[in-house]
Design a protein around this motif. Structure first.
Motif, PDB file in Angstrom:
ATOM      1  N   VAL A 227       0.849  -1.188   0.000  1.00 59.73           N
ATOM      2  CA  VAL A 227       0.000   0.000   0.000  1.00 59.73           C
ATOM      3  C   VAL A 227       0.884   1.237   0.000  1.00 59.73           C
ATOM      4  N   ARG A 228       0.349   2.342  -0.503  1.00 62.37           N
ATOM      5  CA  ARG A 228       1.089   3.611  -0.533  1.00 62.37           C
ATOM      6  C   ARG A 228       0.694   4.445   0.674  1.00 62.37           C
ATOM      7  N   ARG A 229       1.659   5.136   1.242  1.00 58.94           N
ATOM      8  CA  ARG A 229       1.410   6.064   2.345  1.00 58.94           C
ATOM      9  C   ARG A 229       2.153   7.369   2.067  1.00 58.94           C
ATOM     10  N   PHE A 230       1.546   8.478   2.478  1.00 67.34           N
ATOM     11  CA  PHE A 230       2.259   9.750   2.385  1.00 67.34           C
ATOM     12  C   PHE A 230       3.378   9.764   3.410  1.00 67.34           C
ATOM     13  N   SER A 231       4.445  10.442   3.079  1.00 70.29           N
ATOM     14  CA  SER A 231       5.635  10.462   3.917  1.00 70.29           C
ATOM     15  C   SER A 231       6.138  11.893   4.050  1.00 70.29           C
ATOM     16  N   LEU A 232       7.365  12.057   4.527  1.00 70.05           N
ATOM     17  CA  LEU A 232       7.955  13.393   4.613  1.00 70.05           C
ATOM     18  C   LEU A 232       8.165  13.950   3.209  1.00 70.05           C
ATOM     19  N   PRO A 233       7.901  15.235   3.010  1.00 67.81           N
ATOM     20  CA  PRO A 233       8.089  15.823   1.670  1.00 67.81           C
ATOM     21  C   PRO A 233       9.558  15.915   1.302  1.00 67.81           C
ATOM     22  N   ASP A 234       9.809  16.034   0.003  1.00 64.72           N
ATOM     23  CA  ASP A 234      11.183  16.180  -0.467  1.00 64.72           C
ATOM     24  C   ASP A 234      11.793  17.487   0.032  1.00 64.72           C
ATOM     25  N   VAL A 235      13.104  17.510   0.105  1.00 58.93           N
ATOM     26  CA  VAL A 235      13.840  18.696   0.542  1.00 58.93           C
ATOM     27  C   VAL A 235      14.683  19.177  -0.625  1.00 58.93           C
ATOM     28  N   SER A 236      14.460  20.414  -1.050  1.00 57.22           N
ATOM     29  CA  SER A 236      15.242  20.974  -2.153  1.00 57.22           C
ATOM     30  C   SER A 236      16.528  21.596  -1.609  1.00 57.22           C
ATOM     31  N   LYS A 237      17.497  21.828  -2.493  1.00 59.36           N
ATOM     32  CA  LYS A 237      18.749  22.454  -2.077  1.00 59.36           C
ATOM     33  C   LYS A 237      18.500  23.854  -1.530  1.00 59.36           C
ATOM     34  N   TRP A 238      17.483  24.531  -2.120  1.00 57.25           N
ATOM     35  CA  TRP A 238      17.175  25.886  -1.658  1.00 57.25           C
ATOM     36  C   TRP A 238      16.638  25.847  -0.232  1.00 57.25           C
ATOM     37  N   GLU A 239      15.724  24.885   0.012  1.00 57.76           N
ATOM     38  CA  GLU A 239      15.177  24.750   1.368  1.00 57.76           C
ATOM     39  C   GLU A 239      16.266  24.398   2.361  1.00 57.76           C
ATOM     40  N   HIS A 240      17.164  23.520   1.932  1.00 56.41           N
ATOM     41  CA  HIS A 240      18.243  23.090   2.808  1.00 56.41           C
ATOM     42  C   HIS A 240      19.124  24.284   3.196  1.00 56.41           C
ATOM     43  N   SER A 241      19.381  25.167   2.240  1.00 53.99           N
ATOM     44  CA  SER A 241      20.246  26.318   2.527  1.00 53.99           C
ATOM     45  C   SER A 241      19.552  27.343   3.410  1.00 53.99           C
ATOM     46  N   LYS A 242      18.220  27.411   3.333  1.00 54.83           N
ATOM     47  CA  LYS A 242      17.477  28.406   4.106  1.00 54.83           C
ATOM     48  C   LYS A 242      17.098  27.915   5.498  1.00 54.83           C
ATOM     49  N   ASP A 243      16.838  26.593   5.611  1.00 52.79           N
ATOM     50  CA  ASP A 243      16.369  26.043   6.880  1.00 52.79           C
ATOM     51  C   ASP A 243      17.527  25.756   7.821  1.00 52.79           C
ATOM     52  N   ALA A 244      17.222  25.844   9.078  1.00 50.31           N
ATOM     53  CA  ALA A 244      18.178  25.481  10.116  1.00 50.31           C
ATOM     54  C   ALA A 244      17.397  24.864  11.265  1.00 50.31           C
ATOM     55  N   GLY A 245      18.106  24.210  12.146  1.00 51.94           N
ATOM     56  CA  GLY A 245      17.417  23.631  13.292  1.00 51.94           C
ATOM     57  C   GLY A 245      16.910  22.234  13.006  1.00 51.94           C
ATOM     58  N   ILE A 246      15.979  21.832  13.861  1.00 55.45           N
ATOM     59  CA  ILE A 246      15.461  20.475  13.795  1.00 55.45           C
ATOM     60  C   ILE A 246      13.940  20.495  13.860  1.00 55.45           C
ATOM     61  N   TYR A 247      13.296  19.648  13.089  1.00 55.60           N
ATOM     62  CA  TYR A 247      11.842  19.578  13.036  1.00 55.60           C
ATOM     63  C   TYR A 247      11.397  18.202  13.492  1.00 55.60           C
ATOM     64  N   ARG A 248      10.492  18.180  14.442  1.00 56.88           N
ATOM     65  CA  ARG A 248      10.022  16.909  14.999  1.00 56.88           C
ATOM     66  C   ARG A 248       8.681  16.534  14.386  1.00 56.88           C
ATOM     67  N   PHE A 249       8.521  15.248  14.136  1.00 58.18           N
ATOM     68  CA  PHE A 249       7.286  14.736  13.555  1.00 58.18           C
ATOM     69  C   PHE A 249       6.773  13.580  14.410  1.00 58.18           C
ATOM     70  N   PRO A 250       5.457  13.469  14.562  1.00 55.60           N
ATOM     71  CA  PRO A 250       4.915  12.276  15.193  1.00 55.60           C
ATOM     72  C   PRO A 250       5.023  11.135  14.181  1.00 55.60           C
ATOM     73  N   ARG A 251       4.293  10.072  14.393  1.00 50.59           N
ATOM     74  CA  ARG A 251       4.323   8.953  13.450  1.00 50.59           C
ATOM     75  C   ARG A 251       3.925   9.464  12.069  1.00 50.59           C
ATOM     76  N   VAL A 252       4.803   9.282  11.087  1.00 51.57           N
ATOM     77  CA  VAL A 252       4.580   9.842   9.757  1.00 51.57           C
ATOM     78  C   VAL A 252       3.570   9.022   8.964  1.00 51.57           C
ATOM     79  N   SER A 253       3.714   7.709   9.002  1.00 49.51           N
ATOM     80  CA  SER A 253       2.857   6.844   8.191  1.00 49.51           C
ATOM     81  C   SER A 253       1.720   6.292   9.020  1.00 49.51           C
ATOM     82  N   CYS A 254       0.489   6.538   8.612  1.00 52.45           N
ATOM     83  CA  CYS A 254      -0.672   6.027   9.331  1.00 52.45           C
ATOM     84  C   CYS A 254      -1.810   5.814   8.346  1.00 52.45           C
TER      85      CYS A 254
END
Length: 345
Positions: A227-254
């Motif tokens: 079966v298919r489940r939605f997951s964490l979205p892709d990360v682009s190089k631009w997002e990677h350069s702009k973002d900092a820190g850490i992001y917490r997620f609960p259970r991703v697949s449900c």
């Protein structure tokens, strides 16, 4: 106490009567006698609620299978007799009870061996079988993301990540995978210093862009359901350069995040080739010594045949798997009938 004793005696009487009972099964137009397959189960209350559904029990009884709850407050050897023991309890005492029972009752099929299950409860070792396979055929290649285990001293993480040569961003997962809500929590770190905020022990995995979709590959004996489940979205190089820190997620697949009916890019949503999954499942059943598990699998974005296994779970949420009642009862029946054939052969 007297009332409880009477209830327990009555349950034992039912099991004994069923074991001696014959049910009629129509085969090629003729009615043939067939013994009930008695399945003793020891599950958490959460697993009982999600798995032991009325539809499953009704279908099982119609097929000649009887589910019987195991009383954890009584010696296991005094209960039954069982043809199969189905379990998902993680305490050390239960593992010892089950191991002793396996030694004294070799005729009973235990799903699955406690020692094999323990291997999946530690994410340091969980994906080792996949990594060692170096799996590749004409349908694709299956690997695991590069990972690093942090057992203590989170302050040393930046240096350890740099030394290991891991590429950012990184997914952090608890080291222990015991089925609890906490063990399913994820964190996504864009820079290593933010990982100092996490409490060891944990595992760091390189994040692989996969179109925001993962494939849950359910395995029940020889049967495979994807079966298919939605997951964490892709990360682009631009997002990677702009973002900092850490992001917490609960259970991703449900179950609520099902992607089976979503309008997906065919390149992202196309299921892994069936021959590849069958070969992979066969190899993992042998290497893991398990018959009830699932794989969380992703396809690297921009490819058609590059896959990664990012998690393996023992006795997963089969209640979320389409047609699980039919698949599971067919599996139990095959196990039970195989035993009776050996006895009569």
């Amino acid at each position: 106490m007297r009332l409880m004793d009477e209830v327990e005696k009555e349950e034992e009487k039912v099991v004994e009567e069923v074991q001696d009972q014959w049910c009629l099964v129509v085969n090629a137009g003729f009615a043939s006698p067939k013994k009930f397959v008695v399945v003793g189960y020891a599950l958490t209350s959460k697993k009982i609620k999600s798995f032991m559904q009325p539809k499953l029990e009704g279908l099982a009884r119609n097929k000649g299978i009887l589910f019987v709850a195991i009383d954890q407050n009584r010696p296991l050897s005094e209960q039954g007799p069982f043809d199969i023991v189905l379990h998902k309890l993680s305490c050390k005492e239960w593992r010892q009870v089950l191991e002793d029972y396996r030694q004294s009752h070799p005729e009973v099929t235990v799903l699955d061996p406690p020692d094999c299950i323990q291997h999946l409860r530690n994410r340091q070792h969980m994906l080792q079988a996949v990594a060692e396979m170096n799996f590749s055929d004409s349908y694709g290649k299956v690997g695991v993301p590069r990972q690093l285990v942090i057992k203590r001293d989170a302050s040393a993480v930046p240096e350890l990540v740099n030394r290991a040569g891991l590429n950012l961003p990184l997914v952090a997962k608890p080291l222990v995978a015991d089925g609890s809500a906490k063990s399913h929590e994820l964190s996504l770190a864009y820079e290593p210093y933010s990982l100092q905020k996490l409490e060891p022990p944990f595992v760091l995995q390189e994040f692989v862009n996969h179109g925001g979709v993962l494939f849950k590959v359910y395995i029940v004996g020889d049967a495979i359901k994807v079966v298919r489940r939605f997951s964490l979205p892709d990360v682009s190089k631009w997002e990677h350069s702009k973002d900092a820190g850490i992001y917490r997620f609960p259970r991703v697949s449900c179950a609520a995040a099902s992607a089976d009916d979503a309008d997906l890019d065919p390149i992202v949503g196309e299921l892994p080739p069936r021959p590849l999954l069958e070969k992979l499942a066969t190899e993992l059943r042998w290497r893991l010594g398990l018959r009830l598990f699932n794989l969380d699998m992703i396809r690297e974005y921009g490819t058609r045949d590059r896959f990664y296994v990012i998690d393996i779970n023992y006795f997963p949420g089969y209640g979320k798997m389409p047609e699980y009642e039919h698949i599971f009862t067919d599996f139990l029946l095959k196990l039970g009938n195989g035993k009776y054939k050996k006895k009569s052969g």
